[in-house]
Write an enzyme that holds these catalytic residues in place. Structure first.
Site, PDB file in Angstrom:
ATOM      1  N   CYS A 129      40.033  42.484  47.664  1.00 33.88           N
ATOM      2  CA  CYS A 129      40.758  43.265  48.675  1.00 33.88           C
ATOM      3  C   CYS A 129      42.181  43.564  48.209  1.00 33.88           C
ATOM      4  O   CYS A 129      42.467  43.568  47.007  1.00 33.88           O
ATOM      5  CB  CYS A 129      40.745  42.548  50.014  1.00 33.88           C
ATOM      6  N   ASP A 198      44.219  36.329  56.336  1.00 39.43           N
ATOM      7  CA  ASP A 198      44.654  36.945  57.595  1.00 39.43           C
ATOM      8  C   ASP A 198      44.940  35.876  58.628  1.00 39.43           C
ATOM      9  O   ASP A 198      45.830  36.031  59.456  1.00 39.43           O
ATOM     10  CB  ASP A 198      43.589  37.919  58.108  1.00 39.43           C
TER      11      ASP A 198
HETATM   12  C1  RUB Z   1      43.451  42.722  54.069  1.00 34.66           C
HETATM   13  C2  RUB Z   1      43.171  41.319  53.624  1.00 34.66           C
HETATM   14  C3  RUB Z   1      44.282  40.618  52.914  1.00 34.66           C
HETATM   15  C4  RUB Z   1      45.081  39.797  53.936  1.00 34.66           C
HETATM   16  C5  RUB Z   1      46.364  39.257  53.335  1.00 34.66           C
HETATM   17  O1  RUB Z   1      42.477  43.223  54.952  1.00 34.66           O
HETATM   18  O2  RUB Z   1      42.146  40.737  53.903  1.00 34.66           O
HETATM   19  O3  RUB Z   1      43.781  39.729  51.959  1.00 34.66           O
HETATM   20  O4  RUB Z   1      45.427  40.609  55.042  1.00 34.66           O
HETATM   21  O5  RUB Z   1      47.226  40.306  52.976  1.00 34.66           O
HETATM   22  P1  RUB Z   1      42.695  44.669  55.621  1.00 34.66           P
HETATM   23  P2  RUB Z   1      48.786  40.031  52.801  1.00 34.66           P
HETATM   24  O6  RUB Z   1      42.821  45.644  54.509  1.00 34.66           O
HETATM   25  O7  RUB Z   1      41.495  44.885  56.466  1.00 34.66           O
HETATM   26  O8  RUB Z   1      43.955  44.592  56.438  1.00 34.66           O
HETATM   27  O9  RUB Z   1      48.908  39.012  51.738  1.00 34.66           O
HETATM   28  O10 RUB Z   1      49.347  41.371  52.396  1.00 34.66           O
HETATM   29  O11 RUB Z   1      49.307  39.556  54.104  1.00 34.66           O
END
Ligand code: RUB
Length: 306
Positions: A129, A198
Site C-alpha cells: 500500500c 491505520d
Molecule cells: C492506507 C494504509 C496505510 C496506513 C498508514 O490505506 O493502509 O498503510 O494508512 O499510512 P488507504 P500512514 O489508502 O485506504 O488510506 O503511514 O501514511 O499514516
C-alpha cells in the site's frame, strides 16, 4: 456546515487524501479553517460547529483513530477552557491544531530515525500500500547512505502501491513492483517487511490495508520480520473497553465496476494482523512489542484514555 469541512470529508471519502496520517492532517487543517472562518457568535454555537464537523469527518472513513484522537484532543482543549469569547476560542483551536501537527511531524522524524536503523546495507524491504510513515523511513535510510532495494505491491483495488512506487523511484531507490498475489513468490528474497497502520488495537493487533495480514502470514512462513511502522496515536482507546475496530467496507465499484448485478462483491479496506505475527511496532517511543503497546500508550499519551 463549513464548506471546506464538507470538501475535506469528501476528499477523504474518495481517497483523494489517503493514508491515516494524511487523513488526520486534512482533518486538523479543516479545524484550522473553521477557526479562521467561523460565524458563530457564542461559545455554545462554536462548540456545536466543532462537533458537527467531527461527525462529518469521522463518518468519511471509519477506521481512522489517529484522526479521531486528533479531533477529540482539539475539541477537548476548547471544552476545558473557561473562555467565552469566540475569537479566543478560535485562536485556541488554531494553536491546538498547530501543536498537534508539530507533534505528529516530530513523531514521523523519530520513527524514521529508528526504522532506518533496521535497514541494513544490501537488504531488500517489502512494503504494501502507501504509508507516508514507511516511505519517510525508507527515505531516511537512503539519506543515511544505506544501499537497499524495495519490493512493493500494487495494492488492489485502489492501487495505492503506485503512489509508493513513484515516490521510491523518485528517491532513486531500486524498486520492484508486483501484483499482490505475487507476494509469496517474492517473500523468500526479502529481508524484512515494513507496513504502516491505520489502527492499533489494545491487545497489540494492527489494522492496515487489506492484504497486510496475509503478508504477515507469508513473512512468518518465510521467517522474515514483519514490522508495523506507526505513530502511537493510531491506538484506538475504545478497543481497550471492548469495542471492535470497525473495518471500513468500500464500494463494490472499486473492485469491478461492470460486475453482474447479482454477483456479491466485497471490498473491505483493511484487515487485522494479529500481534503474534508482528515482530515489533516501530513508533516514536522505539521498537515496542505489540503486547506492551497499551502500557506505553498509558505512559506517553494518558489523555487518550480520559
Ligand atoms: C492506507 C494504509 C496505510 C496506513 C498508514 O490505506 O493502509 O498503510 O494508512 O499510512 P488507504 P500512514 O489508502 O485506504 O488510506 O503511514 O501514511 O499514516
Amino acid at each position: 456546515m463549513n464548506e471546506s469541512v464538507r470538501e475535506t470529508a469528501e476528499k477523504i471519502r474518495k481517497l483523494q487524501v489517503q493514508g491515516a496520517r494524511n487523513v488526520a492532517i486534512a482533518a486538523i487543517n479543516a479545524y484550522q479553517t473553521i477557526a479562521e472562518t467561523t460565524t458563530a457568535t457564542t461559545r455554545k454555537q462554536f462548540i456545536a460547529e466543532l462537533c458537527e464537523a467531527r461527525e462529518l469527518l469521522f463518518a468519511a472513513r471509519e477506521t481512522e483513530p489517529l484522526m479521531r484522537n486528533a479531533v477529540r484532543w482539539i475539541i477537548t482543549q476548547v471544552e476545558d477552557s473557561d473562555e467565552r469569547k469566540v475569537i479566543e476560542l478560535s485562536n485556541l483551536v488554531s494553536s491546538s491544531a498547530q501543536k498537534f501537527q508539530r507533534s505528529l511531524a516530530a513523531s514521523k522524524e523519530r520513527i524514521a530515525e529508528i526504522g532506518a536503523k533496521r535497514i541494513r546495507d544490501g537488504s531488500v524491504v517489502f512494503t504494501h500500500c502507501h504509508s507516508s510513515t514507511v516511505t519517510h523511513t525508507l527515505a531516511k535510510a537512503k539519506a543515511d547512505g544505506k544501499t537497499f532495494e524495495v519490493v512493493c505491491t500494487e495494492t488492489r483495488p485502489a492501487f495505492q502501491g503506485r503512489i509508493t512506487a513513484k515516490q521510491l523511484v523518485g528517491l532513486g531507490l531500486k524498486t520492484t513492483f508486483i501484483v499482490d498475489s505475487a507476494t509469496r513468490s517474492f517473500m523468500h528474497d526479502v529481508d524484512l517487511v515494513l507496513v504502516g497502520a491505520d489502527a492499533i488495537i489494545s491487545e497489540g493487533n494492527i489494522v492496515n490495508k487489506i492484504g497486510s495480514s496475509a503478508i504477515a502470514v507469508l513473512a512468518h512462513e518465510a521467517r522474515k520480520p514483519f514490522y508495523a511502522v506507526t505513530e502511537l496515536l493510531k491506538f484506538d482507546p475504545a478497543t481497550l473497553y471492548g469495542e471492535y475496530e470497525k473495518i471500513e467496507e468500500r464500494s463494490r465499484d472499486e473492485v469491478w465496476k461492470e460486475a453482474p448485478a447479482e454477483l456479491t462483491v466485497r471490498n473491505p479496506a483493511f484487515d487485522v494482523t494479529p500481534r503474534d505475527l508482528i515482530h515489533g511496532i516501530i513508533c516514536e517511543e522505539g521498537i515496542v512489542s505489540p503486547q506492551s503497546v497499551a502500557e506505553v500508550m498509558h505512559r506517553v499519551y494518558p489523555w487518550v484514555f480520559e
